[in-house]
Scaffold this motif. Structure first.
Motif, PDB file in Angstrom:
ATOM      1  N   SER A 133       0.831  -1.209   0.000  1.00 41.71           N
ATOM      2  CA  SER A 133       0.000   0.000   0.000  1.00 41.71           C
ATOM      3  C   SER A 133       0.860   1.252   0.000  1.00 41.71           C
ATOM      4  O   SER A 133       0.588   2.205  -0.731  1.00 41.71           O
ATOM      5  CB  SER A 133      -0.915   0.033   1.218  1.00 41.71           C
ATOM      6  OG  SER A 133      -1.848  -0.989   1.167  1.00 41.71           O
ATOM      7  N   SER A 179      -6.533   1.150  -3.714  1.00 42.47           N
ATOM      8  CA  SER A 179      -6.556   0.659  -2.344  1.00 42.47           C
ATOM      9  C   SER A 179      -6.230  -0.836  -2.345  1.00 42.47           C
ATOM     10  O   SER A 179      -6.830  -1.597  -3.110  1.00 42.47           O
ATOM     11  CB  SER A 179      -7.941   0.903  -1.754  1.00 42.47           C
ATOM     12  OG  SER A 179      -8.022   0.393  -0.460  1.00 42.47           O
ATOM     13  N   SER A 236      -0.099   6.305 -10.308  1.00 42.88           N
ATOM     14  CA  SER A 236      -0.095   7.417  -9.360  1.00 42.88           C
ATOM     15  C   SER A 236      -1.286   8.357  -9.541  1.00 42.88           C
ATOM     16  O   SER A 236      -1.652   9.071  -8.621  1.00 42.88           O
ATOM     17  CB  SER A 236       1.213   8.209  -9.461  1.00 42.88           C
ATOM     18  OG  SER A 236       1.346   8.768 -10.746  1.00 42.88           O
ATOM     19  N   GLY A 240       1.079   3.915  -3.070  1.00 41.30           N
ATOM     20  CA  GLY A 240       0.611   5.257  -2.782  1.00 41.30           C
ATOM     21  C   GLY A 240       1.668   6.342  -2.874  1.00 41.30           C
ATOM     22  O   GLY A 240       1.369   7.475  -3.254  1.00 41.30           O
ATOM     23  N   TYR A 241       2.928   6.019  -2.545  1.00 43.87           N
ATOM     24  CA  TYR A 241       3.929   7.067  -2.416  1.00 43.87           C
ATOM     25  C   TYR A 241       5.180   6.912  -3.281  1.00 43.87           C
ATOM     26  O   TYR A 241       5.906   7.893  -3.461  1.00 43.87           O
ATOM     27  CB  TYR A 241       4.373   7.185  -0.952  1.00 43.87           C
ATOM     28  CG  TYR A 241       3.242   7.551  -0.039  1.00 43.87           C
ATOM     29  CD1 TYR A 241       2.749   8.846  -0.002  1.00 43.87           C
ATOM     30  CD2 TYR A 241       2.645   6.595   0.774  1.00 43.87           C
ATOM     31  CE1 TYR A 241       1.701   9.195   0.827  1.00 43.87           C
ATOM     32  CE2 TYR A 241       1.597   6.932   1.616  1.00 43.87           C
ATOM     33  CZ  TYR A 241       1.137   8.230   1.640  1.00 43.87           C
ATOM     34  OH  TYR A 241       0.097   8.569   2.459  1.00 43.87           O
TER      35      TYR A 241
END
Length: 136
Positions: free
Chosen positions: A20, A38, A33, A24-25
Motif C-alpha cells: 500500500s 486501495s 499514481s 501510494g507514495y
C-alpha cells in the motif's frame, strides 16, 4: 480444518502495509499514481513464494474501465519494483511473486450505499408528504 496461523496473518498484514505504501507514495507511473488505488487484501502462500494482492481502483466517468485496465497494467509493470521494496522492508525467507487481482468490493459497497440512501430519501419524501396530509 486447520486455522490460519498468527504468523501467516501477520505476514499478510505486513505485506499489505508495505505494498500500500509503495503504490501510494513511491510509484511514479502516471497510470498508477493518478488513480485512487486501495490494497484490500493480500494472501501470501505458506512457502512465501507467491502473493495475491487484491486491489480496488476507484474512478468515475465513462472512461473508468479504461483507466482501471491501464492502472492494472501499470501495477503489473511495477511488480518488480514493488517486490524489491518489499524485500527491503521485510526480512522474509523468500520475497513472493506478486499477482494483482482487481477487486470490486469497495465499488460494490459504494453503489449499495447510494441505493440505500436513495430508497431512504424516497421513503422519507413519501412519509413526509403523507404525514402533512394526515395532520391537516
Amino acid at each position: 480444518m486447520r486455522q490460519k496461523s498468527f504468523k501467516g496473518s501477520r505476514i499478510n498484514s505486513d505485506v499489505q502495509r508495505v505494498i500500500s505504501h509503495v503504490i501510494g507514495y513511491e510509484i511514479k507511473d502516471p497510470r498508477v499514481s493518478g488513480q485512487f488505488i486501495s490494497v484490500v487484501k493480500t494472501e501470501v502462500t505458506k512457502d512465501l513464494k507467491e502473493c495475491k494482492c487484491y486491489v480496488s481502483i476507484l474512478g468515475q466517468g465513462a472512461a473508468q474501465n479504461d483507466s482501471m485496465k491501464e492502472a492494472m497494467k501499470g501495477l503489473q509493470r511495477a511488480e518488480g519494483f514493488i517486490r524489491s521494496r518489499l524485500a527491503e522492508a521485510l526480512n522474509l525467507r523468500n520475497t513472493p511473486q506478486i499477482t494483482f487481482v482487481l477487486d470490486h468490493s469497495i465499488e460494490y459497497g459504494v453503489e449499495m450505499s447510494k441505493k440505500i440512501d436513495e430508497v431512504l430519501r424516497q421513503d422519507h419524501e413519501k412519509n413526509g408528504s403523507e404525514g402533512k396530509d394526515m395532520g391537516e
